[in-house]
Scaffold this motif. Structure first.
Motif, PDB file in Angstrom:
ATOM      1  N   PRO A  74       0.811  -1.217   0.000  1.00  0.00           N
ATOM      2  CA  PRO A  74       0.000   0.000   0.000  1.00  0.00           C
ATOM      3  C   PRO A  74       0.850   1.274   0.000  1.00  0.00           C
ATOM      4  N   GLU A  75       2.029   1.209   0.589  1.00  0.00           N
ATOM      5  CA  GLU A  75       2.910   2.382   0.602  1.00  0.00           C
ATOM      6  C   GLU A  75       3.486   2.651  -0.793  1.00  0.00           C
ATOM      7  N   GLN A  76       3.729   1.591  -1.558  1.00  0.00           N
ATOM      8  CA  GLN A  76       4.300   1.743  -2.895  1.00  0.00           C
ATOM      9  C   GLN A  76       3.258   2.160  -3.932  1.00  0.00           C
ATOM     10  N   ALA A  77       2.018   1.722  -3.753  1.00  0.00           N
ATOM     11  CA  ALA A  77       0.960   2.038  -4.720  1.00  0.00           C
ATOM     12  C   ALA A  77      -0.338   2.302  -3.958  1.00  0.00           C
ATOM     13  N   PRO A  78      -0.404   3.425  -3.245  1.00  0.00           N
ATOM     14  CA  PRO A  78      -1.563   3.692  -2.391  1.00  0.00           C
ATOM     15  C   PRO A  78      -2.884   3.826  -3.154  1.00  0.00           C
ATOM     16  N   GLU A  79      -2.866   4.488  -4.320  1.00  0.00           N
ATOM     17  CA  GLU A  79      -4.108   4.686  -5.075  1.00  0.00           C
ATOM     18  C   GLU A  79      -4.632   3.353  -5.608  1.00  0.00           C
ATOM     19  N   LEU A  80      -3.737   2.532  -6.127  1.00  0.00           N
ATOM     20  CA  LEU A  80      -4.142   1.236  -6.657  1.00  0.00           C
ATOM     21  C   LEU A  80      -4.693   0.349  -5.544  1.00  0.00           C
ATOM     22  N   HIS A  81      -4.011   0.308  -4.416  1.00  0.00           N
ATOM     23  CA  HIS A  81      -4.493  -0.470  -3.279  1.00  0.00           C
ATOM     24  C   HIS A  81      -5.830   0.064  -2.774  1.00  0.00           C
ATOM     25  N   GLY A  82      -5.990   1.381  -2.804  1.00  0.00           N
ATOM     26  CA  GLY A  82      -7.251   1.964  -2.352  1.00  0.00           C
ATOM     27  C   GLY A  82      -8.423   1.500  -3.204  1.00  0.00           C
ATOM     28  N   MET A  83      -8.224   1.432  -4.523  1.00  0.00           N
ATOM     29  CA  MET A  83      -9.294   0.962  -5.411  1.00  0.00           C
ATOM     30  C   MET A  83      -9.600  -0.508  -5.167  1.00  0.00           C
ATOM     31  N   ILE A  84      -8.552  -1.327  -4.988  1.00  0.00           N
ATOM     32  CA  ILE A  84      -8.754  -2.749  -4.718  1.00  0.00           C
ATOM     33  C   ILE A  84      -9.471  -2.946  -3.376  1.00  0.00           C
ATOM     34  N   ASP A  85      -9.101  -2.140  -2.377  1.00  0.00           N
ATOM     35  CA  ASP A  85      -9.776  -2.206  -1.074  1.00  0.00           C
ATOM     36  C   ASP A  85     -11.264  -1.913  -1.230  1.00  0.00           C
ATOM     37  N   ARG A  86     -11.571  -0.864  -1.973  1.00  0.00           N
ATOM     38  CA  ARG A  86     -12.970  -0.460  -2.152  1.00  0.00           C
ATOM     39  C   ARG A  86     -13.767  -1.530  -2.881  1.00  0.00           C
ATOM     40  N   LEU A  87     -13.207  -2.066  -3.960  1.00  0.00           N
ATOM     41  CA  LEU A  87     -13.902  -3.092  -4.731  1.00  0.00           C
ATOM     42  C   LEU A  87     -14.063  -4.381  -3.921  1.00  0.00           C
ATOM     43  N   SER A  88     -13.065  -4.716  -3.120  1.00  0.00           N
ATOM     44  CA  SER A  88     -13.162  -5.919  -2.283  1.00  0.00           C
ATOM     45  C   SER A  88     -14.300  -5.773  -1.268  1.00  0.00           C
ATOM     46  N   ALA A  89     -14.423  -4.581  -0.701  1.00  0.00           N
ATOM     47  CA  ALA A  89     -15.508  -4.332   0.248  1.00  0.00           C
ATOM     48  C   ALA A  89     -16.861  -4.365  -0.453  1.00  0.00           C
ATOM     49  N   MET A  90     -16.941  -3.763  -1.626  1.00  0.00           N
ATOM     50  CA  MET A  90     -18.194  -3.769  -2.389  1.00  0.00           C
ATOM     51  C   MET A  90     -18.606  -5.184  -2.770  1.00  0.00           C
ATOM     52  N   ALA A  91     -17.612  -6.019  -3.120  1.00  0.00           N
ATOM     53  CA  ALA A  91     -17.898  -7.383  -3.567  1.00  0.00           C
ATOM     54  C   ALA A  91     -17.978  -8.371  -2.418  1.00  0.00           C
ATOM     55  N   ASP A  92     -17.640  -7.917  -1.197  1.00  0.00           N
ATOM     56  CA  ASP A  92     -17.641  -8.790  -0.028  1.00  0.00           C
ATOM     57  C   ASP A  92     -16.771 -10.023  -0.261  1.00  0.00           C
ATOM     58  N   MET A  93     -15.536  -9.785  -0.652  1.00  0.00           N
ATOM     59  CA  MET A  93     -14.598 -10.877  -0.912  1.00  0.00           C
ATOM     60  C   MET A  93     -13.230 -10.506  -0.363  1.00  0.00           C
ATOM     61  N   PRO A  94     -12.378 -11.498  -0.089  1.00  0.00           N
ATOM     62  CA  PRO A  94     -11.041 -11.186   0.413  1.00  0.00           C
ATOM     63  C   PRO A  94     -10.257 -10.336  -0.577  1.00  0.00           C
ATOM     64  N   LYS A  95      -9.447  -9.454  -0.050  1.00  0.00           N
ATOM     65  CA  LYS A  95      -8.640  -8.610  -0.932  1.00  0.00           C
ATOM     66  C   LYS A  95      -7.542  -9.443  -1.591  1.00  0.00           C
ATOM     67  N   PRO A  96      -7.451  -9.407  -2.923  1.00  0.00           N
ATOM     68  CA  PRO A  96      -6.363 -10.123  -3.589  1.00  0.00           C
ATOM     69  C   PRO A  96      -5.046  -9.374  -3.420  1.00  0.00           C
ATOM     70  N   ARG A  97      -3.948 -10.061  -3.648  1.00  0.00           N
ATOM     71  CA  ARG A  97      -2.666  -9.378  -3.687  1.00  0.00           C
ATOM     72  C   ARG A  97      -2.630  -8.454  -4.894  1.00  0.00           C
ATOM     73  N   VAL A  98      -1.826  -7.438  -4.797  1.00  0.00           N
ATOM     74  CA  VAL A  98      -1.767  -6.403  -5.836  1.00  0.00           C
ATOM     75  C   VAL A  98      -0.362  -6.393  -6.434  1.00  0.00           C
ATOM     76  N   ALA A  99      -0.299  -6.330  -7.755  1.00  0.00           N
ATOM     77  CA  ALA A  99       0.998  -6.360  -8.435  1.00  0.00           C
ATOM     78  C   ALA A  99       1.000  -5.389  -9.610  1.00  0.00           C
ATOM     79  N   ILE A 100       2.207  -4.989  -9.995  1.00  0.00           N
ATOM     80  CA  ILE A 100       2.401  -4.115 -11.154  1.00  0.00           C
ATOM     81  C   ILE A 100       3.464  -4.740 -12.052  1.00  0.00           C
ATOM     82  N   ALA A 101       3.195  -4.777 -13.353  1.00  0.00           N
ATOM     83  CA  ALA A 101       4.157  -5.284 -14.326  1.00  0.00           C
ATOM     84  C   ALA A 101       4.722  -4.109 -15.115  1.00  0.00           C
ATOM     85  N   ASP A 102       6.012  -4.060 -15.231  1.00  0.00           N
ATOM     86  CA  ASP A 102       6.663  -2.971 -15.951  1.00  0.00           C
ATOM     87  C   ASP A 102       6.599  -3.241 -17.445  1.00  0.00           C
TER      88      ASP A 102
END
Length: 301
Positions: A74-102
């Motif tokens: 979350p410190e490296q990609a706060p905005e991306l994690h924030g969106m995943i957090d929100r969608l996970s809460a909306m979908a009532d499912m565990p938060k998946p791990r978050v990754a970025i590909a260069d």
């Protein structure tokens, strides 16, 4: 489908069941033919089974390694994690791990055999090109794949294709060996094995590709209904598809083997025959579905 608030899709469920049934039937017929021809299939089945288990249990690691993706905090990609957090809460499912590909190829994918092992990965090219709302729509699409366990289903569905492909290679590399000819003096046994294996591989390939195309439509639908913003997802589809034309062909070809994972295929044919072999439905079909959902929700496209 595991418990989530993603819209259930009976069409996807029925197609999964039908595809698995047809593949299972094809598998039984295929093995019966091989046994009738006197082929010892134990080694091939063991190799194929081992490959399947590796794909099933390590799909997340394999995909991230192949795409040069890295997990981010979350410190490296706060905005991306924030969106995943929100969608996970909306979908009532565990938060998946978050990754970025260069990668400059604008895309995203989700992988992992279940919700606890899931990872959602986006490319740097996608992050640079999409607005926040568009990116959220893409993430909702990918997370619906996790909710529907699409990766696990497609991995299992690929088993028969692996077996048939291995049998084709065995027959080919053995110089069409085995008994020289069948009891009636017909075609060499090895040639029969190769032809049957190739036919089975072709049929299983078409079945899994048809299922893959429908699961993309199902993910579009589930993601759009979760966010209640189908027009935003449509905008992301159009933008990404347009940006693909600006990516060097060499880069697209390097990414093409991972089309089945991607939100939008890196390369796609424009002919009807190419559509038959495609992992994704045509762009216009995806946009038409989103337009219908917009109309149902009383929104403009």
């Amino acid at each position: 489908m595991a418990h989530t608030r993603f819209a259930p899709d009976r069409g996807l469920t029925s197609r999964m069941v039908l595809t698995m049934f047809l593949l299972g039937l094809l598998y039984v017929v295929f093995v019966s033919v091989l046994i009738t021809l006197g082929v010892r299939t134990i080694l091939v089945l063991l190799i194929a089974g081992g490959t399947l288990l590796v794909q099933y249990f390590m799909s997340d690691r394999i995909a991230l390694f192949a795409m040069h993706g890295r997990e981010v905090t979350p410190e490296q990609a706060p905005e991306l994690h924030g969106m995943i957090d929100r969608l996970s809460a909306m979908a009532d499912m565990p938060k998946p791990r978050v990754a970025i590909a260069d990668s400059d190829v604008p895309n995203a994918f989700a992988t992992g055999r279940n919700q606890k092992k899931a990872v959602v990965c986006v490319t740097t090219g996608l992050l640079r090109r999409l607005e926040r709302a568009e990116l959220e729509g893409v993430l909702a699409h990918e997370m619906s794949h996790v909710a529907h366990r699409d990766v696990a289903v497609m991995t299992v569905a690929s088993f028969l294709g692996i077996v048939a492909g291995l049998m084709t290679r065995v027959a080919l590399y053995s110089g069409l060996g085995g008994r020289a000819r069948d009891d009636r003096g017909g075609l060499p046994i090895g040639l029969i094995i190769m032809l049957v294996s190739a036919l089975v591989y072709g049929v299983s390939f078409l079945l899994t590709r048809a299922l893959s195309r429908y699961r993309e439509l199902a993910a579009d639908r589930a993601g759009a209904l979760l966010t209640q913003r189908p027009s935003v997802l449509a905008s992301a589809l159009v933008k990404i598809s347009g940006e693909m034309a600006r990516i060097p062909t060499r880069d697209l070809r390097e990414a093409e083997p991972f089309n089945a994972f991607f939100f939008v295929p890196a390369l796609s044919g424009g002919t009807s025959l190419a559509t038959l072999f495609a992992t994704h439905p045509p762009l216009n079909r995806r946009l038409e579905q989103l337009a219908r959902i917009s109309a149902q929700l009383g929104q403009g496209v």
